[in-house]
Scaffold this motif. Structure first.
Motif, PDB file in Angstrom:
ATOM      1  N   ALA A   9       1.042  -1.021   0.058  1.00 42.10           N
ATOM      2  CA  ALA A   9       0.078  -0.061  -0.032  1.00 42.10           C
ATOM      3  C   ALA A   9       0.949   1.119  -0.057  1.00 42.10           C
ATOM      4  O   ALA A   9       2.102   1.177   0.371  1.00 42.10           O
ATOM      5  N   SER A  10       0.257   2.075  -0.343  1.00 43.80           N
ATOM      6  CA  SER A  10       1.244   3.602  -0.283  1.00 43.80           C
ATOM      7  C   SER A  10       1.345   3.874   1.155  1.00 43.80           C
ATOM      8  O   SER A  10       0.592   3.722   1.934  1.00 43.80           O
ATOM      9  N   ALA A  11       2.416   4.837   1.086  1.00 41.94           N
ATOM     10  CA  ALA A  11       2.560   5.427   2.579  1.00 41.94           C
ATOM     11  C   ALA A  11       1.638   6.284   2.861  1.00 41.94           C
ATOM     12  O   ALA A  11       1.410   6.304   4.160  1.00 41.94           O
ATOM     13  N   GLU A  12       0.784   6.988   2.136  1.00 43.12           N
ATOM     14  CA  GLU A  12      -0.301   7.686   2.594  1.00 43.12           C
ATOM     15  C   GLU A  12      -1.320   6.624   3.160  1.00 43.12           C
ATOM     16  O   GLU A  12      -2.035   7.020   4.003  1.00 43.12           O
ATOM     17  N   LYS A  13      -1.489   5.677   2.641  1.00 43.07           N
ATOM     18  CA  LYS A  13      -2.657   4.729   2.872  1.00 43.07           C
ATOM     19  C   LYS A  13      -2.239   4.380   4.458  1.00 43.07           C
ATOM     20  O   LYS A  13      -3.104   4.341   5.354  1.00 43.07           O
ATOM     21  N   VAL A  14      -1.085   3.813   4.513  1.00 45.86           N
ATOM     22  CA  VAL A  14      -0.530   3.353   5.788  1.00 45.86           C
ATOM     23  C   VAL A  14      -0.504   4.470   6.979  1.00 45.86           C
ATOM     24  O   VAL A  14      -1.179   4.109   8.058  1.00 45.86           O
ATOM     25  N   TRP A  15      -0.011   5.732   6.468  1.00 45.42           N
ATOM     26  CA  TRP A  15      -0.506   6.722   7.470  1.00 45.42           C
ATOM     27  C   TRP A  15      -1.736   6.964   7.924  1.00 45.42           C
ATOM     28  O   TRP A  15      -2.156   7.041   9.132  1.00 45.42           O
ATOM     29  N   SER A  16      -2.733   6.833   7.099  1.00 45.66           N
ATOM     30  CA  SER A  16      -4.125   7.169   7.267  1.00 45.66           C
ATOM     31  C   SER A  16      -4.584   5.743   8.320  1.00 45.66           C
ATOM     32  O   SER A  16      -5.370   6.053   9.141  1.00 45.66           O
ATOM     33  N   ILE A  17      -4.149   4.790   7.945  1.00 49.88           N
ATOM     34  CA  ILE A  17      -4.507   3.732   9.064  1.00 49.88           C
ATOM     35  C   ILE A  17      -3.906   3.853  10.372  1.00 49.88           C
ATOM     36  O   ILE A  17      -4.602   3.608  11.502  1.00 49.88           O
ATOM     37  N   LEU A  18      -2.669   4.158  10.485  1.00 52.06           N
ATOM     38  CA  LEU A  18      -1.838   4.285  11.876  1.00 52.06           C
ATOM     39  C   LEU A  18      -2.797   5.676  12.414  1.00 52.06           C
ATOM     40  O   LEU A  18      -2.816   5.260  13.794  1.00 52.06           O
ATOM     41  N   TRP A  19      -2.970   6.404  11.893  1.00 54.47           N
ATOM     42  CA  TRP A  19      -3.492   7.757  12.756  1.00 54.47           C
ATOM     43  C   TRP A  19      -5.056   8.239  12.598  1.00 54.47           C
ATOM     44  O   TRP A  19      -5.418   9.116  13.238  1.00 54.47           O
ATOM     45  N   GLY A  20      -5.675   7.229  12.008  1.00 54.50           N
ATOM     46  CA  GLY A  20      -7.056   7.582  11.631  1.00 54.50           C
ATOM     47  C   GLY A  20      -7.787   6.925  13.191  1.00 54.50           C
ATOM     48  O   GLY A  20      -7.526   6.221  13.539  1.00 54.50           O
ATOM     49  N   LYS A  21      -8.758   7.862  13.383  1.00 53.46           N
ATOM     50  CA  LYS A  21      -9.756   7.577  14.477  1.00 53.46           C
ATOM     51  C   LYS A  21     -10.189   6.128  14.656  1.00 53.46           C
ATOM     52  O   LYS A  21      -9.809   5.615  15.622  1.00 53.46           O
ATOM     53  N   GLU A  22     -10.959   5.458  13.756  1.00 53.22           N
ATOM     54  CA  GLU A  22     -11.302   4.386  13.768  1.00 53.22           C
ATOM     55  C   GLU A  22     -10.305   3.263  13.825  1.00 53.22           C
ATOM     56  O   GLU A  22     -10.130   2.405  14.556  1.00 53.22           O
ATOM     57  N   SER A  23      -9.278   3.381  12.603  1.00 52.42           N
ATOM     58  CA  SER A  23      -8.347   2.538  12.272  1.00 52.42           C
ATOM     59  C   SER A  23      -7.296   2.502  13.601  1.00 52.42           C
ATOM     60  O   SER A  23      -6.883   1.161  13.858  1.00 52.42           O
ATOM     61  N   TYR A  24      -6.938   3.550  14.112  1.00 50.20           N
ATOM     62  CA  TYR A  24      -6.174   3.592  15.311  1.00 50.20           C
ATOM     63  C   TYR A  24      -6.706   2.434  16.379  1.00 50.20           C
ATOM     64  O   TYR A  24      -5.836   1.722  16.867  1.00 50.20           O
ATOM     65  N   SER A  25      -7.881   2.686  16.711  1.00 54.00           N
ATOM     66  CA  SER A  25      -8.340   1.839  17.550  1.00 54.00           C
ATOM     67  C   SER A  25      -8.354   0.258  17.209  1.00 54.00           C
ATOM     68  O   SER A  25      -8.124  -0.637  18.032  1.00 54.00           O
ATOM     69  N   ALA A  26      -8.411   0.192  16.164  1.00 52.86           N
ATOM     70  CA  ALA A  26      -8.590  -1.353  15.526  1.00 52.86           C
ATOM     71  C   ALA A  26      -7.109  -1.964  15.653  1.00 52.86           C
ATOM     72  O   ALA A  26      -7.042  -3.086  16.109  1.00 52.86           O
ATOM     73  N   TRP A  27      -5.998  -1.152  15.119  1.00 50.96           N
ATOM     74  CA  TRP A  27      -4.781  -1.845  15.208  1.00 50.96           C
ATOM     75  C   TRP A  27      -4.175  -1.893  16.721  1.00 50.96           C
ATOM     76  O   TRP A  27      -3.392  -2.867  17.096  1.00 50.96           O
ATOM     77  N   THR A  28      -4.466  -1.052  17.383  1.00 51.09           N
ATOM     78  CA  THR A  28      -3.970  -0.961  18.838  1.00 51.09           C
ATOM     79  C   THR A  28      -4.709  -1.771  19.977  1.00 51.09           C
ATOM     80  O   THR A  28      -4.190  -1.836  21.153  1.00 51.09           O
ATOM     81  N   ALA A  29      -5.826  -2.129  19.487  1.00 48.53           N
ATOM     82  CA  ALA A  29      -6.618  -3.112  20.451  1.00 48.53           C
ATOM     83  C   ALA A  29      -5.782  -4.274  20.700  1.00 48.53           C
ATOM     84  O   ALA A  29      -5.970  -4.850  21.842  1.00 48.53           O
ATOM     85  N   VAL A  30      -4.720  -4.815  20.017  1.00 48.90           N
ATOM     86  CA  VAL A  30      -3.752  -5.866  20.439  1.00 48.90           C
ATOM     87  C   VAL A  30      -3.212  -5.357  21.860  1.00 48.90           C
ATOM     88  O   VAL A  30      -2.687  -6.305  22.711  1.00 48.90           O
ATOM     89  N   PHE A  31      -2.624  -4.155  22.071  1.00 44.14           N
ATOM     90  CA  PHE A  31      -2.154  -3.565  23.154  1.00 44.14           C
ATOM     91  C   PHE A  31      -3.126  -3.482  24.306  1.00 44.14           C
ATOM     92  O   PHE A  31      -2.600  -3.912  25.595  1.00 44.14           O
ATOM     93  N   ALA A  32      -4.184  -3.071  23.963  1.00 46.97           N
ATOM     94  CA  ALA A  32      -5.319  -2.995  25.196  1.00 46.97           C
ATOM     95  C   ALA A  32      -6.639  -2.735  24.379  1.00 46.97           C
ATOM     96  O   ALA A  32      -6.930  -1.874  23.572  1.00 46.97           O
ATOM     97  N   GLU A  33      -7.592  -3.665  24.769  1.00 46.75           N
ATOM     98  CA  GLU A  33      -8.840  -3.638  24.200  1.00 46.75           C
ATOM     99  C   GLU A  33      -9.547  -2.314  24.653  1.00 46.75           C
ATOM    100  O   GLU A  33      -9.316  -1.494  25.424  1.00 46.75           O
ATOM    101  N   GLY A  34      -9.953  -1.668  23.641  1.00 47.45           N
ATOM    102  CA  GLY A  34     -10.781  -0.313  23.681  1.00 47.45           C
ATOM    103  C   GLY A  34      -9.742   0.696  23.794  1.00 47.45           C
ATOM    104  O   GLY A  34     -10.034   2.105  24.130  1.00 47.45           O
ATOM    105  N   SER A  35      -8.525   0.647  23.230  1.00 47.31           N
ATOM    106  CA  SER A  35      -7.710   1.677  22.875  1.00 47.31           C
ATOM    107  C   SER A  35      -8.120   2.835  22.119  1.00 47.31           C
ATOM    108  O   SER A  35      -9.170   2.471  21.155  1.00 47.31           O
ATOM    109  N   LYS A  36      -7.618   3.784  22.426  1.00 49.94           N
ATOM    110  CA  LYS A  36      -8.109   5.294  21.946  1.00 49.94           C
ATOM    111  C   LYS A  36      -7.048   6.461  22.041  1.00 49.94           C
ATOM    112  O   LYS A  36      -6.132   6.096  23.147  1.00 49.94           O
TER     113      LYS A  36
END
Length: 139
Positions: A9-36
């Motif tokens: 994927a493009s860097a722009e797409k990866v960036w949007s996944i890392l820092w997007g409101k919904e996507s951030y919570s999705a990928w960081t759930a492995v650290f703590a459920e309900g992450s925000k």
């Protein structure tokens, strides 16, 4: 500590996944459920990385170069609604480097950690990066 993954994927797409409101919570759930996170991601801004109990890290955005680099400096913890900035984490950095080439993006995480947390991060970061990959490649 260093962790990396190649994402089709493009860097722009990866960036949007890392820092997007919904996507951030999705990928960081492995650290703590309900992450925000509560921040505007601007350089110098405060950031609260919270779990479902509103406890977690008090940090600041040390650098933000869109689609390339994000540096987060941890200042302390928040517990029971109170910030404690006199913590072992004070000054620890967490850096996100994105390098796009030929339609693929290498995501490299470098971070400071104490020995006590090393095994946890070695186990958890690869799972988090895999979630970022899944999200970025599926959309």
């Amino acid at each position: 500590m260093k962790f990396n993954i190649e994402i089709i994927a493009s860097a722009e797409k990866v960036w949007s996944i890392l820092w997007g409101k919904e996507s951030y919570s999705a990928w960081t759930a492995v650290f703590a459920e309900g992450s925000k996170v509560e921040t505007d991601w601007k350089k110098g801004s405060k950031a609260l990385f919270l779990d479902s109990k509103n406890e977690g890290m008090v940090s600041r955005i040390a650098e933000n170069i869109p689609n390339e680099f994000m540096s987060i400096e941890h200042l302390g913890i928040i517990k029971d609604g109170k910030e404690d900035l006199n913590q072992v984490w004070k000054g620890a950095k967490e850096n996100y480097n994105l390098n796009e080439k030929d339609g693929k993006t290498e995501l490299l995480i470098t971070m400071d950690s104490n020995a006590e947390m090393q095994a946890y991060f070695e186990n958890t970061w690869p799972k988090a990066l895999y979630q970022v990959k899944l999200l970025a490649e599926s959309e």
